[in-house]
Structures are given as C-alpha cells and as structure tokens.
Motif scaffolding. Structure first.
Motif, PDB file in Angstrom:
ATOM      1  N   GLU A 145       0.826  -1.209   0.000  1.00  0.00           N
ATOM      2  CA  GLU A 145       0.000   0.000   0.000  1.00  0.00           C
ATOM      3  C   GLU A 145       0.861   1.262   0.000  1.00  0.00           C
ATOM      4  N   TYR A 146       1.965   1.255   0.728  1.00  0.00           N
ATOM      5  CA  TYR A 146       2.859   2.412   0.809  1.00  0.00           C
ATOM      6  C   TYR A 146       4.268   1.998   0.392  1.00  0.00           C
ATOM      7  N   VAL A 147       4.889   2.824  -0.442  1.00  0.00           N
ATOM      8  CA  VAL A 147       6.237   2.557  -0.946  1.00  0.00           C
ATOM      9  C   VAL A 147       7.142   3.716  -0.545  1.00  0.00           C
ATOM     10  N   ASP A 148       8.414   3.621  -0.880  1.00  0.00           N
ATOM     11  CA  ASP A 148       9.395   4.647  -0.526  1.00  0.00           C
ATOM     12  C   ASP A 148       9.371   5.770  -1.572  1.00  0.00           C
ATOM     13  N   THR A 149       8.467   6.727  -1.398  1.00  0.00           N
ATOM     14  CA  THR A 149       8.313   7.795  -2.391  1.00  0.00           C
ATOM     15  C   THR A 149       9.541   8.702  -2.454  1.00  0.00           C
ATOM     16  N   ALA A 150      10.249   8.878  -1.339  1.00  0.00           N
ATOM     17  CA  ALA A 150      11.464   9.703  -1.360  1.00  0.00           C
ATOM     18  C   ALA A 150      12.526   9.054  -2.258  1.00  0.00           C
ATOM     19  N   ALA A 151      12.669   7.739  -2.163  1.00  0.00           N
ATOM     20  CA  ALA A 151      13.636   7.030  -3.017  1.00  0.00           C
ATOM     21  C   ALA A 151      13.209   7.090  -4.479  1.00  0.00           C
ATOM     22  N   LEU A 152      11.909   6.994  -4.741  1.00  0.00           N
ATOM     23  CA  LEU A 152      11.410   7.101  -6.127  1.00  0.00           C
ATOM     24  C   LEU A 152      11.677   8.500  -6.688  1.00  0.00           C
ATOM     25  N   HIS A 153      11.450   9.513  -5.878  1.00  0.00           N
ATOM     26  CA  HIS A 153      11.698  10.892  -6.295  1.00  0.00           C
ATOM     27  C   HIS A 153      13.182  11.073  -6.621  1.00  0.00           C
ATOM     28  N   ALA A 154      14.046  10.563  -5.748  1.00  0.00           N
ATOM     29  CA  ALA A 154      15.494  10.665  -5.966  1.00  0.00           C
ATOM     30  C   ALA A 154      15.906   9.922  -7.244  1.00  0.00           C
ATOM     31  N   LEU A 155      15.302   8.776  -7.499  1.00  0.00           N
ATOM     32  CA  LEU A 155      15.620   8.016  -8.711  1.00  0.00           C
ATOM     33  C   LEU A 155      15.187   8.779  -9.959  1.00  0.00           C
ATOM     34  N   CYS A 156      14.003   9.379  -9.934  1.00  0.00           N
ATOM     35  CA  CYS A 156      13.551  10.186 -11.082  1.00  0.00           C
ATOM     36  C   CYS A 156      14.516  11.336 -11.332  1.00  0.00           C
ATOM     37  N   LYS A 157      14.981  11.960 -10.253  1.00  0.00           N
ATOM     38  CA  LYS A 157      15.947  13.060 -10.386  1.00  0.00           C
ATOM     39  C   LYS A 157      17.250  12.551 -10.996  1.00  0.00           C
ATOM     40  N   GLU A 158      17.738  11.409 -10.502  1.00  0.00           N
ATOM     41  CA  GLU A 158      18.967  10.803 -11.027  1.00  0.00           C
ATOM     42  C   GLU A 158      18.838  10.469 -12.514  1.00  0.00           C
ATOM     43  N   LEU A 159      17.654  10.038 -12.927  1.00  0.00           N
ATOM     44  CA  LEU A 159      17.417   9.685 -14.330  1.00  0.00           C
ATOM     45  C   LEU A 159      17.227  10.907 -15.228  1.00  0.00           C
ATOM     46  N   GLY A 160      17.119  12.080 -14.625  1.00  0.00           N
ATOM     47  CA  GLY A 160      16.903  13.302 -15.409  1.00  0.00           C
ATOM     48  C   GLY A 160      15.459  13.493 -15.825  1.00  0.00           C
ATOM     49  N   LEU A 161      14.540  12.774 -15.169  1.00  0.00           N
ATOM     50  CA  LEU A 161      13.120  12.966 -15.464  1.00  0.00           C
ATOM     51  C   LEU A 161      12.642  14.228 -14.769  1.00  0.00           C
ATOM     52  N   PRO A 162      11.911  15.084 -15.469  1.00  0.00           N
ATOM     53  CA  PRO A 162      11.466  16.346 -14.873  1.00  0.00           C
ATOM     54  C   PRO A 162      10.645  16.122 -13.602  1.00  0.00           C
ATOM     55  N   LEU A 163      10.890  16.960 -12.619  1.00  0.00           N
ATOM     56  CA  LEU A 163      10.147  16.939 -11.359  1.00  0.00           C
ATOM     57  C   LEU A 163       9.716  18.366 -11.048  1.00  0.00           C
ATOM     58  N   GLY A 164       8.443  18.559 -10.845  1.00  0.00           N
ATOM     59  CA  GLY A 164       7.929  19.885 -10.545  1.00  0.00           C
ATOM     60  C   GLY A 164       6.579  19.775  -9.880  1.00  0.00           C
ATOM     61  N   GLU A 165       5.884  20.881  -9.806  1.00  0.00           N
ATOM     62  CA  GLU A 165       4.575  20.893  -9.168  1.00  0.00           C
ATOM     63  C   GLU A 165       3.519  21.382 -10.139  1.00  0.00           C
ATOM     64  N   GLY A 166       2.388  20.732 -10.117  1.00  0.00           N
ATOM     65  CA  GLY A 166       1.236  21.171 -10.892  1.00  0.00           C
ATOM     66  C   GLY A 166       1.216  20.665 -12.313  1.00  0.00           C
ATOM     67  N   ASN A 167       0.018  20.553 -12.834  1.00  0.00           N
ATOM     68  CA  ASN A 167      -0.166  20.053 -14.196  1.00  0.00           C
ATOM     69  C   ASN A 167       0.471  20.954 -15.240  1.00  0.00           C
ATOM     70  N   GLU A 168       0.443  22.265 -15.028  1.00  0.00           N
ATOM     71  CA  GLU A 168       1.018  23.188 -16.014  1.00  0.00           C
ATOM     72  C   GLU A 168       2.517  22.955 -16.180  1.00  0.00           C
ATOM     73  N   PHE A 169       3.219  22.667 -15.073  1.00  0.00           N
ATOM     74  CA  PHE A 169       4.649  22.377 -15.157  1.00  0.00           C
ATOM     75  C   PHE A 169       4.884  21.207 -16.111  1.00  0.00           C
ATOM     76  N   TYR A 170       4.158  20.106 -15.896  1.00  0.00           N
ATOM     77  CA  TYR A 170       4.368  18.907 -16.711  1.00  0.00           C
ATOM     78  C   TYR A 170       3.879  19.093 -18.141  1.00  0.00           C
ATOM     79  N   LYS A 171       2.807  19.820 -18.314  1.00  0.00           N
ATOM     80  CA  LYS A 171       2.320  20.107 -19.665  1.00  0.00           C
ATOM     81  C   LYS A 171       3.391  20.873 -20.445  1.00  0.00           C
ATOM     82  N   ASP A 172       3.930  21.919 -19.822  1.00  0.00           N
ATOM     83  CA  ASP A 172       4.961  22.741 -20.478  1.00  0.00           C
ATOM     84  C   ASP A 172       6.233  21.942 -20.766  1.00  0.00           C
TER      85      ASP A 172
END
Length: 180
Positions: A145-172
């Motif tokens: 039910e619950y996973v390590d979201t901090a580790a997932l966030h860090a992995l996305c950052k390491e992979l160079g996947l964009p991280l931001g807030e709100g739908n407009e950020f990701y749309k842009d």
C-alpha cells in the motif's frame, strides 16, 4: 425503548455515510498492508529491461500510462530512460518493501511511469506515480500500500526525469522536450 428503536435507522444511515467519506477515497487513509518492512515479489513476470518516463497525463482523457495497448500521447520521450542494473535494484527496493502510512490526498495525477519490458520488448509490468498525492498504480497488482516515495523521487531526479509541481509544469516541460 420505542424511541431508541426509532433512532436506529438514522444511526445506521450515519454510519453508512461515514464509510463513504472522501477521506477513504483511493487509499487516502489506508492502513499499511502488508506490515511495514515486508518485502513482496513483484513484478510476477520476468523482465529484461526497465525504462523511466515522464508524461503529461492531461494530453488525453485516460490518466493511465498505457491506453488501449499503446503509450499515452502525453509522453515526453517514447524511448524513455533505460535504467542501469543498479537503478533497477533501487527501484525494486523502493516499491517492493512496505512502508509505514504516509500523507496522501485524493488527486492522483500521475506524471511518472516505470515500464518493465520482457526480452521480446513486450510490457511485463507498469508502475506509475503521482508525487503530488503520493499515490501510485501498478499493473499487475501486488505492491504494498505504501512505498518509498522519497527514493522514487530521488531516482527520477537521477534519471533526469522532470520533477515539478502542478499540471502546467508537466504540460509545459513535456511539450517543450517532446521527442518524436
């Protein structure tokens, strides 16, 4: 006693409505299952490669990363980012070990996905995540039910996947960096 019996339907209705409260929507207040620290086996199918993706889920009606057997139209780069064996181990450690209860909201607006591909290039499993509400969906089911979201966030950052807030950020960001 008669007055008490006349209140029973009202009490039953209140209890029923309390069970449908938005606080329980999509696991917002779910208890940790299995108990924290428990490791599950997932994905159930063998895989040869894992790729990470960022996508604008608002680009079409479905929020799921795969829609009718095809990749979501809002994906930034259909090739994704191939994870190294060490990054795959990090990903699996983050999602297959149960964690304690974490804050969640009922939004579920996923912008990141990890796709597990078999040796023939077919999809063996998918994990998609909304960092805004700390919820995820997996196909097939079977994760805690619950996973390590901090580790997932860090992995996305390491992979160079964009991280931001709100739908407009990701749309842009997905429109600006879209690879065809």
């Amino acid at each position: 006693m008669t007055r008490l019996r006349s209140l029973l339907p009202l009490v039953a209705s209140i209890c029923l409505l309390a069970g449908f409260s938005s606080c329980t929507y999509f696991g917002v207040n779910a208890r940790p299952v299995p108990p924290p620290g428990t490791k599950v086996t997932w994905p159930p199918a063998n895989f040869a490669e894992v790729r990470g993706y960022c996508y604008d889920y608002t680009a079409e009606e479905s929020r799921s990363f795969f829609v009718n057997g095809r990749m979501h139209q809002g994906v930034m780069d259909p090739k994704g980012v191939v994870l190294t064996p060490d990054q795959v181990r990090q990903l699996l450690a983050a999602i297959t070990v149960s964690h304690g209860k974490q804050p969640r909201t009922p939004c579920y607006k996923p912008h990141h996905a990890f796709v597990f591909y078999d040796a023939q290039g077919g999809v063996a499993a998918v994990f998609e995540m909304c960092f805004g509400c700390n919820k995820f969906m997996e196909t097939p089911e079977g994760l805690p039910e619950y996973v390590d979201t901090a580790a997932l966030h860090a992995l996305c950052k390491e992979l160079g996947l964009p991280l931001g807030e709100g739908n407009e950020f990701y749309k842009d960001v997905c429109q600006r960096r879209r690879v065809r």
